[in-house]
Write an enzyme that holds these catalytic residues in place. Structure first.
Site, PDB file in Angstrom:
ATOM      1  N   GLU A 185      -1.534  -1.679  13.326  1.00  0.00           N
ATOM      2  CA  GLU A 185      -0.622  -0.565  13.041  1.00  0.00           C
ATOM      3  C   GLU A 185       0.215  -0.178  14.259  1.00  0.00           C
ATOM      4  OE1 GLU A 185      -2.808   2.643  11.323  1.00  0.00           O
ATOM      5  OE2 GLU A 185      -3.589   1.436   9.683  1.00  0.00           O
ATOM      6  N   GLU A 249      -7.248  -5.052   5.459  1.00  0.00           N
ATOM      7  CA  GLU A 249      -7.951  -3.868   4.962  1.00  0.00           C
ATOM      8  C   GLU A 249      -7.688  -3.748   3.468  1.00  0.00           C
ATOM      9  OE1 GLU A 249      -7.092  -0.255   7.141  1.00  0.00           O
ATOM     10  OE2 GLU A 249      -7.120  -1.319   9.076  1.00  0.00           O
TER      11      GLU A 249
END
Length: 636
Positions: A185, A249
């Site tokens: 991220e 994820e």
């Protein structure tokens, strides 16, 4: 022989060949000890060092990830460093407990979210067999996304490069590390393209992934999306994407979750490129404390004196095991969906079952696993047996079970349970440990058939255009002296003053025969059965993940829908000794109706059929559809 200048370093290259080498995989973690000895010119030993190494080949071919020439599935989980007793100090006991649990749950891969973990973890994964995505300690999304993210700032370039270099140089000799991850991220930009190029030049034997490259940029070998939408997954499953698709994820395991986990794997098994993913996440991160009454609980968020300080509430309680490394309810869903032995019904009427060996490198034999089956009749054991089977890795075989002849019988249901257990103990699993199971309903099941109900032969009208439907089938009242009807007695029906009273022995019902409310009363021996009569219900408590998508706001329309209903009486009909009352429920302010039929059967039991019909295509998703009621304290 080499000459080492004083104070200088020197790279030495050497090679050799091992015949019939034992190959390392997560299923077969074969290791060799590399012993390096440094001697001086007189043959005296100056220094000795060693390292456990494994021989394996990691490749991407035809858009798929291969280990030792075979396509694998990543049945993974994300792992943060955590110790509920010592914070982030993870010792060997904690690591070994995690490894044991992962083996029990059929997990074969870990993403080291979001940083390299202690060196001991990698040694243990080498030894006991886990695939690792080794992630660079780089996360900067708090500093912004897009062109102005720090990976595009020259003053931050060296810091980016330093972190990935240290990651690769430290962990490059571990067989368990099969993929490098550039970070988490942190948007995408110049530094990340340079990181990718450096890693590929330094280590051409492992793929490199970066989630923020998406399917757009060149600096990822693997499409490693984070929580892709179901619609996007359906779209991508139909394509040849040219790269492996392994979610970094997915299946956010917060609160009451994992209910759709099987759907993910059914879809991925239909795709060429989809090869699994990493559940978010392993732990519920909590610390044991006690409340004002001395009762223990797991503290998180604003607990422990932090209520007025910045916190993320329960957002750290999003794992598949408890803080003290125990199972929690949805742990077993992971074990079931990730299991490496699958069972498929082929022709159960004739006992034909298919056993699928989903291991990539492990054969199933009578020396590795035992198989048992149990046939349940209305929940009670009716027959059982065992069988042996030999199936090579990544293949399947049909077996015939000697099931007894089963005839269809009203009120009877059969379920076949099949189990696979370990034959021998290993480092973590004892002999006899259940590694896989399956359950199958037989086609002859007729548990809900009711010979006494003439409506089975003469069904009530059903709106075929109904968008959704649910039936609430109230069982015969049977509590504290309530009637249990075993013989049909003619119903007594009395229509008076827009009310119809229906009696069956000591049971009585009152229905409205005008617009307003459907069921007005239900009594047993003159006592009210319900404190609150059955009413339509479209709501339930949101789950933690639903709070994350603001479902408690977006779907709030349905919260009071069952309390704002306009009922229209549609008529009464009598069929074969049963009487039914029809109503239409218009949801006030919502473009939808529910057709309701209340049927008092000849035995006195009450059946309620509810057919929902949307009158608009833009209604939000319903939380729940059914009926809610409260029994009187005498019957509860």
């Amino acid at each position: 022989k080499v000459t080492l200048p004083v104070g200088k370093s020197y790279d030495v290259a050497f090679s050799g060949k091992i015949a019939n080498v034992l190959k390392w995989t997560a299923e077969t973690p074969q290791l060799y000890t590399l012993l390096l000895t440094l001697k001086d010119t007189n043959g005296r030993v100056v220094e000795v060092t060693s390292h456990k190494i494994g021989f394996r080949a990691i490749e991407i071919k035809d858009g798929q990830l291969f280990v030792n020439g075979k396509k694998i599935f990543i049945k993974g989980v994300n792992l943060h460093e955590f110790n509920t007793e010592k914070g982030q100090v993870v010792d060997e006991a904690v690591m070994m407990r995690n490894l044991k649990l992962m083996k029990e749950l059929n997990i074969n891969a870990v993403r080291t979210s979001h940083y390299p973990q202690p060196p001991l973890w990698y040694k243990l994964c080498d030894q006991y067999g886990l695939y690792l995505v080794d992630e660079n300690n780089l996360e900067s999304h708090g500093l912004g996304y897009g062109p102005d993210n720090v990976s595009n700032f020259p003053e931050w370039h060296a810091a980016h490069m330093d972190r990935v270099m240290r990651l690769v140089e430290r962990d490059k000799n571990h067989a368990s590390v099969i993929i490098w991850s550039l970070g988490n991220e942190a948007s995408n930009g110049k530094a990340f393209f340079d990181l990718y190029d450096w890693v590929k030049a330094r280590d051409n034997g492992r793929p490199v992934q970066y989630e923020q490259a998406y399917q757009r940029d060149r600096n990822t070998d693997i499409i490693c999306h984070m929580y892709p939408s179901w619609e996007n997954m359906l779209r991508d499953a139909k394509k040849d994407l040219g790269r492996p698709y392994i979610m970094c994820e997915y299946a956010h395991a917060m609160g009451n979750s994992m209910g759709n986990f099987q759907d993910y794997w059914d879809l991925m098994r239909s795709s060429k490129n989809m090869q699994g993913g990493f559940i978010w996440e392993w732990y519920n991160h909590g610390f044991k404390t006690k409340d004002e009454q001395g009762r223990p609980y797991w503290a998180f968020g604003g607990d422990l004196g932090g209520y007025g300080k910045m916190n993320s509430d329960n957002f750290c309680m999003d794992g598949i095991i408890s803080p003290d490394q125990q199972y929690i309810p949805h742990t077993l869903i992971v074990k079931k969906v990730y299991q490496n032995i699958l069972f498929e019904a082929k022709d159960l009427k004739n006992g034909l079952l298919t056993v699928v060996n989903d291991y990539t490198f492990t054969s199933l034999t009578p020396t590795t696993h035992t198989f048992t089956w149990v046939l349940l009749k209305n929940g009670e054991k009716a027959a059982e047996g065992t069988f042996d089977v030999t199936i090579p890795a990544h293949s399947k075989k049909d077996v015939v079970l000697p099931l007894p002849a089963i005839a269809k019988e009203d009120g009877v249901e059969y379920f076949l349970h099949v189990f696979a257990n370990t034959k021998k103990a290993d480092a973590f699993l004892p002999a006899g440990f259940e590694v896989a199971k399956g359950e199958f309903a037989l086609a002859s099941n007729a548990y809900f058939a009711d010979k006494a109900n003439p409506l089975k032969a003469n069904p009530l009208k059903v709106d075929a255009a109904a968008v959704d439907a649910a039936t609430v089938d109230a069982a015969t009242v049977d509590a504290k002296g309530a009637q249990t009807a075993t013989t049909a007695v003619p119903l007594e029906i009395d229509d008076t003053d827009n009310r119809a009273t229906v009696k069956s022995g000591t049971l009585s019902y009152v229905f409205s025969t005008r617009d307003g409310q459907p069921l007005l009363e239900m009594k047993q021996d003159g006592r009210n059965v319900f404190d609150e009569l059955p009413t339509l219900n479209f709501w339930r408590a949101p789950t933690d993940n639903e709070f994350g998508e603001n479902a408690q706001i977006r779907l709030r329309l349905w919260d009071a829908a069952g309390q704002n209903v306009i009922y229209t009486y549609k008529g009464k009909q009598t069929v074969g000794g049963a009487v039914s009352f029809d109503y239409q429920a218009k949801l006030r302010g919502i473009e939808a109706v529910v057709d309701l039929t209340y049927t008092v059967r000849p035995d006195g039991s009450l059946a309620v059929q509810a057919n929902y019909k949307a009158l608009s295509d833009d209604l939000p998703e319903m939380m729940r559809f059914g009926m809610i009621m409260t029994l009187s304290g005498e019957f509860s």
